[in-house]
Scaffold this motif. Sequence first.
Motif, PDB file in Angstrom:
ATOM      1  N   GLN A 124      85.849  12.426 -52.453  1.00  0.00           N
ATOM      2  CA  GLN A 124      86.511  11.086 -52.537  1.00  0.00           C
ATOM      3  C   GLN A 124      88.070  10.931 -51.867  1.00  0.00           C
ATOM      4  OE1 GLN A 124      85.894   9.762 -56.837  1.00  0.00           O
ATOM      5  NE2 GLN A 124      83.654   8.981 -55.710  1.00  0.00           N
ATOM      6  N   VAL A 125      88.377  10.318 -51.179  1.00  0.00           N
ATOM      7  CA  VAL A 125      88.959  10.184 -50.416  1.00  0.00           C
ATOM      8  C   VAL A 125      90.149   8.945 -50.470  1.00  0.00           C
ATOM      9  CG1 VAL A 125      90.936  10.500 -48.093  1.00  0.00           C
ATOM     10  CG2 VAL A 125      88.928  11.846 -48.464  1.00  0.00           C
ATOM     11  N   ARG A 126      91.170   8.215 -50.981  1.00  0.00           N
ATOM     12  CA  ARG A 126      91.369   7.020 -50.655  1.00  0.00           C
ATOM     13  C   ARG A 126      92.945   7.066 -50.193  1.00  0.00           C
ATOM     14  NH1 ARG A 126      92.175   4.839 -57.171  1.00  0.00           N
ATOM     15  NH2 ARG A 126      89.727   4.699 -56.691  1.00  0.00           N
ATOM     16  N   GLN A 127      93.488   5.865 -48.930  1.00  0.00           N
ATOM     17  CA  GLN A 127      94.590   5.831 -48.760  1.00  0.00           C
ATOM     18  C   GLN A 127      95.557   4.789 -49.578  1.00  0.00           C
ATOM     19  OE1 GLN A 127      95.709   6.436 -45.153  1.00  0.00           O
ATOM     20  NE2 GLN A 127      93.896   6.039 -44.129  1.00  0.00           N
ATOM     21  N   ASP A 415      91.067   1.333 -49.781  1.00  0.00           N
ATOM     22  CA  ASP A 415      89.913   1.222 -50.230  1.00  0.00           C
ATOM     23  C   ASP A 415      89.240   2.882 -50.114  1.00  0.00           C
ATOM     24  OD1 ASP A 415      89.212  -1.000 -49.322  1.00  0.00           O
ATOM     25  OD2 ASP A 415      88.843  -0.507 -47.208  1.00  0.00           O
ATOM     26  N   THR A 416      88.252   3.470 -50.799  1.00  0.00           N
ATOM     27  CA  THR A 416      88.265   5.101 -51.388  1.00  0.00           C
ATOM     28  C   THR A 416      86.741   5.384 -50.467  1.00  0.00           C
ATOM     29  OG1 THR A 416      88.947   3.975 -53.665  1.00  0.00           O
ATOM     30  CG2 THR A 416      87.437   6.348 -53.097  1.00  0.00           C
ATOM     31  N   VAL A 417      85.882   6.109 -50.277  1.00  0.00           N
ATOM     32  CA  VAL A 417      84.633   6.703 -49.014  1.00  0.00           C
ATOM     33  C   VAL A 417      84.836   7.657 -49.768  1.00  0.00           C
ATOM     34  CG1 VAL A 417      85.635   5.263 -47.305  1.00  0.00           C
ATOM     35  CG2 VAL A 417      86.436   7.114 -47.272  1.00  0.00           C
ATOM     36  N   SER A 418      83.755   8.769 -49.817  1.00  0.00           N
ATOM     37  CA  SER A 418      82.890   9.933 -50.087  1.00  0.00           C
ATOM     38  C   SER A 418      82.455  10.650 -49.494  1.00  0.00           C
ATOM     39  CB  SER A 418      81.873   8.984 -51.081  1.00  0.00           C
ATOM     40  OG  SER A 418      81.166   8.550 -50.848  1.00  0.00           O
ATOM     41  N   PHE A 419      82.522  11.501 -49.343  1.00  0.00           N
ATOM     42  CA  PHE A 419      81.553  12.880 -48.444  1.00  0.00           C
ATOM     43  C   PHE A 419      80.723  13.386 -48.932  1.00  0.00           C
ATOM     44  CE2 PHE A 419      85.975  11.229 -46.150  1.00  0.00           C
ATOM     45  CZ  PHE A 419      85.278  10.925 -44.270  1.00  0.00           C
TER      46      PHE A 419
END
Length: 791
Positions: A124-127, A415-419
Motif C-alpha cells: 500500500q502506498v499513500r502520498q 489517496d491510498t492505492v494498493s499493489f
Amino acid sequence: MKRKGSFLSFCTEFPPSSGLNVCMSGSATSCEECILIHPSCAWCAQEVPSLRDCLVRCDLTQSLQIRGCKAQFIEFPSSQTSILKSNPLSTKGSAPSQNEVTQIMPQKISVSLRPGDQTSFQVQVRQVEDYPVDLYYLMDLSLSMKDDLVTIHNLGTKLTEEMSRLTSNFRLGFGTFVDKNISPFSYTEPKYQNNPCNGYKLFPNCVPSFGFRHVLSLTDKVDRFNQEVQKQMVSRNRDAPEGGFDAIVQAAVCKEEIGWRKEAFHLLVFATDDVPHLALDGKLGGLVNPNDGECHLDKNNENSASTQMDYPSLGLLGEKLAENNIYLIFAVTRRYYVIYKNYTALIPGTTVEILDMDSKNIIQLIVNAYNNIRSKVELTVSDQPEDISLSFTATCQDGQPLPGLRKCSDLKIGDTVSFDVNVEARSCPKGAASQSFTIKPVGFKDRLEVTVDYSCDCGCTRAAQTNSSVCSSTGTFTCGKCYCEPGYLGSHCECQEGESGNNPLGACREAEGKRMCSGRGECSCNQCLCYESEFGKVYGSFCECDDFSCARHKGVLCAGHGECHCGECKCHAGYIGDNCNCSTETTSCLADDGQLCSGRGHCVCGHCHCSEPGAFGDTCEKCPTCPDACGTKRECIECRLFNSGPLADNQTCQRLCKDEIITVEALDTDDSAGVLCLYKSENDCVMKFMYSEHANGKSILTALKEPECGGGPDALMVLLAVVGSILMVGIILLAAWKLAITVHDRRAFAQFQNARCRARYELPSSVDLLFNIKFPVPKNQFLHTRDLKWR
C-alpha cells in the motif's frame, strides 16, 4: 516386524494407480528431485518394507495418503510470506520527527519460495499531505538564456509564495551550467579565455565558460536565493548542445553539498533552450574516460572532472536520480519538447514542461509539474534476482484491479492505492542462499525490502542415518529410502551385485508372456537393473519407462517445457499439450493498452489468434479497417503531437503510442493502402491523418502538422449575401416576366398588323356594295369612274 507387515497389507489393499501424473514419474530418486518436478508433488518419507510394496514415493499428497503414508511423513514444502515490519501509513508529512513519516506499507517482508510455486503480498502506498519539498533550480547560462536570467531575478519570492500553498516546509537551491571548457565545445583561444563574447557585437561581455557551478545550497532564505540569482552572468559556448546532463549528475550525487534532506521530496528543475550532449560526445574533445557518476565539486563548487571525463549516458543519469530519490523536471522551449519527452520514457521519474522563450511561465510550470508528479504513484524494482519472477496488479482509486500494471494516476494527495505482487522462483540457485530485492515508489525515500529464501531441501534430509540397520548396515537411510553403498542392491541394500536370487524370474516380468525387464535390463535380487542408454534414462520396476520416448516440438523433447515420463510428456506449470508446446500464460498476449489481444482475438498457447476481420500483429494491435482504429490512433496523435488528450501523461503516451508519426503539410488521400481518419478538436478545428500498415510490419501515421481551422462566419457578409441573393432572384424573375410580356405583346401586335392589312385590302368590296345601293349603274362603269377619280 508387525508394523512393517501391517503397512505391507495396507499397500497391497490400495495399490498405486495405473495412471501417471506429473509426479509419478519414477525418475525422482530423492525428495529434493521430487519437489523440483512440480509444486504439487510431495514425497513420502515413511519406511516401506519392500520397493515393490509402495513403489511411488513421489506423488500428489492425496494419493500418498490414500496409499497409507501418514501426514507426518509427507514432505511438501510450500511458498509463504512473512511480514517482518509493517508500520502504519502516515496522514501528514509534518510529523514531529520526519523519520516517523511512512508512505509505504509494509516495510520489510520475508518470502520462502518453492521453485514453480507462487506466493503473493500486498503493498500500500499513500502520498501524505504537507510533505517537505527540496527544489534545486539548475539553469543553463549559455548566451541564449540572457533574457531568462533577467526574468527569474525574483523567482525565489514568487515561487515560495506558490509552494507555500502546497507545503509548509519548502527549501530552494540554485546551480548553473554551460558546457565543458575545451574545444570543440567552447571557445579556447587566448583572446576568449576571460571573455568568450570578445568581438561579439550583440553582447560583448560575458564570463568564462564552465561545466557545472553549484551556487546556493538548499535553504529557506528566499532573499539569499534572489541575491545569488541576480549576481549571475551568462557565458558563451561554441556548439549548440549544452553540458546539462553532466550538471544533473553532479546535482544528484553531491548530496551533502547540495543539501538534499533524506526526509524531503526532491525536485530538480532543469531549465534550458537547447539539446544536451550525451555519452560518447566527449570523444570529440579527446575525453575517453566514461563518466563515473561520482561527486567532483572542488573548493570553488565547480565540477573539477568536467574536462577529464565524458558526458553521462541516459542509463547512468536514471540510475543516479533513482538512487537519490530525485524527480527531474525538464523545463525546455517548445522547439525541443519532443526530444526531451522521449528522454522521459527512458529515465524513470522525469517529466517535461514547455518553457516560454523568456521563462515567464517558470513558476506555473514548476507548480504544474509538482502537482502532476504528486498525482501518480509508480513502483520500481531494484536488485531483482534473475531466477525470481514478479507480476503486479494495481488497484487504484476506482477499486478495479489492473493486472500487469504497477502505476496509478489521477490521484489526490492523501489517496491510498494498493499493489498485489506475485513472486515465483523459476529454479533453485546454486547454494540456495538467501537473496533480496527492493520495491519502492519512484521518487520516494520509503521502500519495501524483500528477503527471499528458497525451499529446495526436504526436512527429512537433515535426519539421514548412515550405515543404518534398515539398509542392512550397507547404506544410508534418508527420507524413508535406502541409498546403498557401491556394490549393494535392493530396497534395503540386502543384495550384492552378481548374486542370483532364489525367487522366480517372473518377479521381473510386467505380465506373463512379457519380456524380462522389458528387454531393457537384467533381473537381479528380484528386481530389474535397467541398462544405460545413450538417449537418456531407462527406469521403472520392469524397465518399462524412459525419459526420451516422448513427443517433440521442433526437435526439442516436450518442447523444453516438460519432463518425459514413460512415453508421455508431463508439462511444467503453465504449459499444456501432448508435447507441452502450448503455454497457458497470457502475458505475451497483453497489448500495450492492457487488453488481451487488443480485444480483437483470443490467446491460444501464448499467441494471439485474431478474430476481428482485418486485425493482425503479435497482439492483434494492427487493424486499419477496424471501427475503432481511428479512435485509438487519434489519442496517440493528440498526445504525441499536441500533448493533449487522455494519454497526455508522458509515461502512458510513450508506452502505448509507439507508431511512427510523420507530419506533412498536405495529405495524400489517394493512397489505397491507408485509411483516412479525421476528428474535430476542442477548438472546432478538423485534424486529419492517414493510418497505414507497411509491409515491414510498422504502423505509420501520416498527420497534418496543424489542424484545419476555418474562420468563423462574418455576420455582415452573411447578411449581404442573403440580401444580394434575394435581389438577384427578384431581378431574374422580373427579367423573365418582362421577356414573357414582350414576346406576348409582339405576337399580339403581329396579329393586329395582319388583321389590319387584311381589313385594308377588303374595303373596295364594301364600297361597291354602298355604291350599288345608291347608284344603280353597271359595275364596270362605276369602277371606271372611281378609278379615274382616285387617279
